[in-house]
Design a protein around this motif. Sequence first.
Motif, mmCIF file in Angstrom:
data_model
loop_
_atom_site.group_PDB
_atom_site.id
_atom_site.type_symbol
_atom_site.label_atom_id
_atom_site.label_comp_id
_atom_site.label_asym_id
_atom_site.label_seq_id
_atom_site.Cartn_x
_atom_site.Cartn_y
_atom_site.Cartn_z
ATOM 1 N N ALA A 17 0.856 -1.181 0.000
ATOM 2 C CA ALA A 17 0.000 0.000 0.000
ATOM 3 C C ALA A 17 0.895 1.234 0.000
ATOM 4 C CB ALA A 17 -0.895 -0.003 1.231
ATOM 5 N N PRO A 18 0.820 2.073 -1.025
ATOM 6 C CA PRO A 18 1.661 3.269 -1.042
ATOM 7 C C PRO A 18 1.207 4.269 0.017
ATOM 8 C CG PRO A 18 0.238 3.192 -2.976
ATOM 9 C CD PRO A 18 0.027 1.925 -2.220
ATOM 10 N N LEU A 19 2.066 5.214 0.309
ATOM 11 C CA LEU A 19 1.742 6.228 1.308
ATOM 12 C C LEU A 19 0.504 7.022 0.937
ATOM 13 C CD1 LEU A 19 5.252 7.605 2.275
ATOM 14 C CD2 LEU A 19 3.751 6.180 3.643
ATOM 15 N N SER A 20 0.196 7.092 -0.341
ATOM 16 C CA SER A 20 -0.987 7.830 -0.763
ATOM 17 C C SER A 20 -2.276 7.072 -0.447
ATOM 18 C CB SER A 20 -0.921 8.126 -2.265
ATOM 19 O OG SER A 20 -0.847 6.915 -2.992
ATOM 20 N N ASN A 21 -2.146 5.818 -0.037
ATOM 21 C CA ASN A 21 -3.299 5.014 0.344
ATOM 22 C C ASN A 21 -3.600 5.283 1.821
ATOM 23 O OD1 ASN A 21 -5.083 2.969 1.081
ATOM 24 N ND2 ASN A 21 -4.144 1.491 -0.295
ATOM 25 N N PRO A 22 -4.814 5.623 2.185
ATOM 26 C CA PRO A 22 -5.108 5.957 3.580
ATOM 27 C C PRO A 22 -5.140 4.753 4.523
ATOM 28 C CG PRO A 22 -7.105 6.030 2.271
ATOM 29 C CD PRO A 22 -5.964 5.775 1.323
ATOM 30 N N ALA A 23 -4.835 3.559 4.053
ATOM 31 C CA ALA A 23 -4.959 2.356 4.874
ATOM 32 C C ALA A 23 -3.758 2.088 5.785
ATOM 33 C CB ALA A 23 -5.202 1.150 3.976
ATOM 34 N N LEU A 24 -2.811 3.003 5.886
ATOM 35 C CA LEU A 24 -1.638 2.791 6.727
ATOM 36 C C LEU A 24 -2.062 2.820 8.195
ATOM 37 C CD1 LEU A 24 1.455 2.476 6.366
ATOM 38 C CD2 LEU A 24 1.621 4.926 6.740
ATOM 39 N N SER A 25 -1.885 1.702 8.876
ATOM 40 C CA SER A 25 -2.292 1.617 10.284
ATOM 41 C C SER A 25 -1.239 2.268 11.179
ATOM 42 C CB SER A 25 -2.479 0.161 10.692
ATOM 43 O OG SER A 25 -1.220 -0.488 10.765
ATOM 44 N N GLU A 26 -1.613 2.508 12.418
ATOM 45 C CA GLU A 26 -0.674 3.110 13.375
ATOM 46 C C GLU A 26 0.515 2.188 13.604
ATOM 47 O OE1 GLU A 26 -0.541 4.661 17.985
ATOM 48 O OE2 GLU A 26 -2.460 4.608 16.949
ATOM 49 N N ALA A 27 0.258 0.894 13.702
ATOM 50 C CA ALA A 27 1.339 -0.074 13.920
ATOM 51 C C ALA A 27 2.294 -0.100 12.729
ATOM 52 C CB ALA A 27 0.753 -1.464 14.166
ATOM 53 N N GLU A 28 1.733 -0.065 11.521
ATOM 54 C CA GLU A 28 2.583 -0.078 10.337
ATOM 55 C C GLU A 28 3.381 1.218 10.234
ATOM 56 O OE1 GLU A 28 2.385 -1.534 5.721
ATOM 57 O OE2 GLU A 28 0.586 -0.622 6.563
ATOM 58 N N THR A 107 11.634 -4.099 -1.130
ATOM 59 C CA THR A 107 10.514 -3.960 -2.064
ATOM 60 C C THR A 107 9.375 -3.202 -1.407
ATOM 61 O OG1 THR A 107 11.116 -5.996 -3.202
ATOM 62 C CG2 THR A 107 8.857 -5.237 -3.487
ATOM 63 N N ARG A 108 9.122 -3.519 -0.159
ATOM 64 C CA ARG A 108 8.058 -2.835 0.579
ATOM 65 C C ARG A 108 8.337 -1.337 0.652
ATOM 66 N NH1 ARG A 108 4.092 -0.449 1.869
ATOM 67 N NH2 ARG A 108 3.218 -0.399 3.931
ATOM 68 N N LEU A 109 9.585 -0.979 0.937
ATOM 69 C CA LEU A 109 9.943 0.441 1.017
ATOM 70 C C LEU A 109 9.780 1.132 -0.328
ATOM 71 C CD1 LEU A 109 13.096 0.390 3.299
ATOM 72 C CD2 LEU A 109 10.780 1.116 3.890
ATOM 73 N N SER A 110 10.211 0.476 -1.391
ATOM 74 C CA SER A 110 10.090 1.101 -2.711
ATOM 75 C C SER A 110 8.627 1.250 -3.101
ATOM 76 C CB SER A 110 10.851 0.303 -3.772
ATOM 77 O OG SER A 110 10.256 -0.947 -3.974
ATOM 78 N N GLY A 111 7.775 0.327 -2.663
ATOM 79 C CA GLY A 111 6.354 0.409 -2.971
ATOM 80 C C GLY A 111 5.648 1.548 -2.266
ATOM 81 N N LEU A 112 6.224 2.028 -1.181
ATOM 82 C CA LEU A 112 5.607 3.133 -0.453
ATOM 83 C C LEU A 112 5.519 4.406 -1.278
ATOM 84 C CD1 LEU A 112 7.236 2.828 3.055
ATOM 85 C CD2 LEU A 112 4.839 2.500 2.487
ATOM 86 N N PHE A 113 6.448 4.562 -2.197
ATOM 87 C CA PHE A 113 6.534 5.807 -2.943
ATOM 88 C C PHE A 113 5.901 5.721 -4.326
ATOM 89 C CE2 PHE A 113 9.971 5.748 0.147
ATOM 90 C CZ PHE A 113 9.586 6.838 0.892
ATOM 91 N N ALA A 114 5.152 4.662 -4.562
ATOM 92 C CA ALA A 114 4.440 4.517 -5.834
ATOM 93 C C ALA A 114 3.289 5.522 -5.853
ATOM 94 C CB ALA A 114 3.925 3.101 -6.002
ATOM 95 N N LEU A 115 3.214 6.260 -6.916
ATOM 96 C CA LEU A 115 2.115 7.213 -7.057
ATOM 97 C C LEU A 115 0.850 6.484 -7.469
ATOM 98 C CD1 LEU A 115 3.996 10.089 -8.878
ATOM 99 C CD2 LEU A 115 3.305 9.998 -6.485
ATOM 100 N N PRO A 116 -0.287 6.959 -7.021
ATOM 101 C CA PRO A 116 -1.524 6.294 -7.424
ATOM 102 C C PRO A 116 -1.717 6.394 -8.934
ATOM 103 C CG PRO A 116 -1.992 8.333 -6.254
ATOM 104 C CD PRO A 116 -0.511 8.134 -6.198
#
Length: 121
Positions: A17-28, A107-116
């Motif tokens: 889930a990229p940072l632009s996705n609002p689904a980032l939980s507090e734990a994540e 891979t997870r880190l690189s996916g964070l910066f994927a634009l929608p």
Amino acid sequence: MSKSLELEDVTDPVCCAPLSNPALSEAEATELARVFKALSDPVRLRLLNLIASGEDGEACVCDLTGPFDLTAPTISHHLKVLRQAGLIEGERRGTWVYYRVVPERLTRLSGLFALPTLAPA
């Protein structure tokens, strides 16, 4: 000779889930902040680079002290921080520890910066 890491398609929504996705939980968010904090040090970035670019995608701790003007205990501390952040893992072979990157974490880190992806107009 370096071995290339298998790449994962980070544009696939199932991957990350990229940072632009609002689904980032507090734990994540807490976990990712710890990872970014680990990466915020230039020595740790260089260590991660040396490990990732090593032969067969790994590096012996004995080869990681030479490029730095730091003591072995300081290098060990930085490696511990990277290990605790889940970016590298180590395997003891005799008296030495060999480190390798954890591809899924990078891979997870690189996916964070994927634009929608925007729907075509």
